[in-house]
Structure formats: C-alpha cells, structure tokens
Design a protein around this motif. Sequence first.
Motif, mmCIF file in Angstrom:
data_model
loop_
_atom_site.group_PDB
_atom_site.id
_atom_site.type_symbol
_atom_site.label_atom_id
_atom_site.label_comp_id
_atom_site.label_asym_id
_atom_site.label_seq_id
_atom_site.Cartn_x
_atom_site.Cartn_y
_atom_site.Cartn_z
ATOM 1 N N ALA A 73 0.834 -1.203 0.000
ATOM 2 C CA ALA A 73 0.000 0.000 0.000
ATOM 3 C C ALA A 73 0.872 1.258 0.000
ATOM 4 O O ALA A 73 0.630 2.195 -0.773
ATOM 5 C CB ALA A 73 -0.927 -0.006 1.214
ATOM 6 N N ALA A 74 1.886 1.265 0.852
ATOM 7 C CA ALA A 74 2.805 2.418 0.895
ATOM 8 C C ALA A 74 3.521 2.573 -0.447
ATOM 9 O O ALA A 74 3.695 3.692 -0.943
ATOM 10 C CB ALA A 74 3.820 2.244 2.027
ATOM 11 N N LEU A 125 3.783 -4.282 -7.924
ATOM 12 C CA LEU A 125 2.671 -5.071 -8.464
ATOM 13 C C LEU A 125 2.894 -6.563 -8.218
ATOM 14 O O LEU A 125 1.956 -7.294 -7.876
ATOM 15 C CB LEU A 125 2.502 -4.797 -9.957
ATOM 16 C CG LEU A 125 1.912 -3.429 -10.312
ATOM 17 C CD1 LEU A 125 2.191 -3.090 -11.772
ATOM 18 C CD2 LEU A 125 0.426 -3.384 -10.022
ATOM 19 N N ALA A 126 4.127 -7.019 -8.363
ATOM 20 C CA ALA A 126 4.429 -8.434 -8.145
ATOM 21 C C ALA A 126 4.299 -8.821 -6.675
ATOM 22 O O ALA A 126 3.954 -9.966 -6.374
ATOM 23 C CB ALA A 126 5.825 -8.771 -8.663
ATOM 24 N N PHE A 174 -2.760 4.973 -8.672
ATOM 25 C CA PHE A 174 -1.837 4.321 -7.737
ATOM 26 C C PHE A 174 -2.221 4.634 -6.286
ATOM 27 O O PHE A 174 -2.216 3.749 -5.433
ATOM 28 C CB PHE A 174 -0.395 4.756 -8.002
ATOM 29 C CG PHE A 174 0.311 3.900 -9.011
ATOM 30 C CD1 PHE A 174 0.841 2.672 -8.667
ATOM 31 C CD2 PHE A 174 0.453 4.330 -10.326
ATOM 32 C CE1 PHE A 174 1.485 1.872 -9.593
ATOM 33 C CE2 PHE A 174 1.094 3.546 -11.264
ATOM 34 C CZ PHE A 174 1.621 2.321 -10.898
ATOM 35 N N ILE A 175 -2.547 5.875 -5.998
ATOM 36 C CA ILE A 175 -2.928 6.257 -4.641
ATOM 37 C C ILE A 175 -4.227 5.563 -4.237
ATOM 38 O O ILE A 175 -4.364 5.081 -3.108
ATOM 39 C CB ILE A 175 -3.022 7.791 -4.503
ATOM 40 C CG1 ILE A 175 -1.610 8.393 -4.635
ATOM 41 C CG2 ILE A 175 -3.681 8.194 -3.190
ATOM 42 C CD1 ILE A 175 -1.570 9.897 -4.788
ATOM 43 N N THR A 181 -5.839 -1.060 -0.731
ATOM 44 C CA THR A 181 -5.013 -2.103 -0.121
ATOM 45 C C THR A 181 -4.943 -1.917 1.391
ATOM 46 O O THR A 181 -5.017 -2.886 2.147
ATOM 47 C CB THR A 181 -3.594 -2.101 -0.734
ATOM 48 O OG1 THR A 181 -3.709 -2.303 -2.144
ATOM 49 C CG2 THR A 181 -2.720 -3.178 -0.140
ATOM 50 N N LEU A 182 -4.826 -0.661 1.846
ATOM 51 C CA LEU A 182 -4.817 -0.393 3.291
ATOM 52 C C LEU A 182 -6.151 -0.759 3.941
ATOM 53 O O LEU A 182 -6.187 -1.327 5.032
ATOM 54 C CB LEU A 182 -4.527 1.087 3.563
ATOM 55 C CG LEU A 182 -3.085 1.533 3.465
ATOM 56 C CD1 LEU A 182 -2.984 3.039 3.620
ATOM 57 C CD2 LEU A 182 -2.225 0.829 4.493
#
Length: 185
Positions: A73-74, A125-126, A174-175, A181-182
């Motif tokens: 996430a970061a 991404l991976a 992306f953000i 994700t967070l």
Amino acid sequence: MSALFFSTISVALAEIGDKTQLLALLLATRFKKPAPIILAITIATLANHGLAAALGNYLNHLINPNNLSWIAAAGFILMGMWILIPDKLDDTPTKTQHWGAFLTTLVLFFLVEIGDKTQIATIVLATHYSATLQVITGTTVGMLLANVPVVVLGRFAADKLPLQWIRWVTALLFILLGTVTLLIS
C-alpha cells in the motif's frame, strides 16, 4: 482488478512522459527504424520487468504477509506521488550509435529502466498480486502501448499528449490502489 489489467493500464499511463519514453523518441528520431527499436524495447522490458517481478515475488515470500499489505500500500501511494514529478532524459551516451538501432535500443532501454518508476511499479505489483507472469505480461504490454506510438509517430505523438493530465490520473490510480489495499488489510 486483475493483475494483467491493472499492470497494463498502470504502466502504460506511468510511462507517458517517462525517461524511457523520451529515450524511445530519441532513438526513433536518430535511427528512423521502428521495427528493430520496438523489438529491442520488447526484449529489454521483458528482461528488466522479469527481474523486477522476480524480486517482487521473492519479497512476497520473504516478508510477513501482515506487513506485506502495508508495504505494498505504501509502495502504491509513494508511486502515485512520484509519478507527479516529470522525468527528463539524462545525458544519453552517443558512442553506442555504431551498434545499430536494435543493440543500442536494447542496451540503453534496459539500463535506463533500472530504478525507473515502471520497474519499481513492477516490483510493487508483483508483491501485491501472486500472478507473476500476468504482471510481467501486463507491464510489458503497458510499456509497448506507451512507447510504440512514440517510436512510430515520433515527435508528433509526444507533442499532442496531455502529459500533466495523464500524470494526475495515473497518480490517482496508484494512490487509490494503495488506499484500497490499506482498507482491506
């Protein structure tokens, strides 16, 4: 979103105005041979992003899964902020011109891509997706979507794209992925 789709879209957008895209433009105007340049970009990207995805996959197994979501996430959020900074092509060595269009593009593109936004994005991404092959395929297709028109159309294509708008949309994607994700971790 699927690994293939997001990898393709995010790298295609992140590559707009990136130093490797500027390099592709420089090589296209210098050599005026699109086919070997496009082939070399494809091979260099597969090699570079293959290594980056392998590193991301390795980190995925090395780092505690609870911490990995936070790190990914970061990484996505930092990538979004980094994308807002326009790239400038550093001094490109001109001694390579005698190598020909293919070899010059292959070597320079691979080297310039090391530590680049799109390579770092491939690592992130991976680590986020467990589909390494989809990430490599997606990031390579994304690079080609951004670079082939520049190689084929040259300066005309680069001058007509709204680079600032594209940077903002890509940064937002992306953000947003980092925030999602967070929230789900």
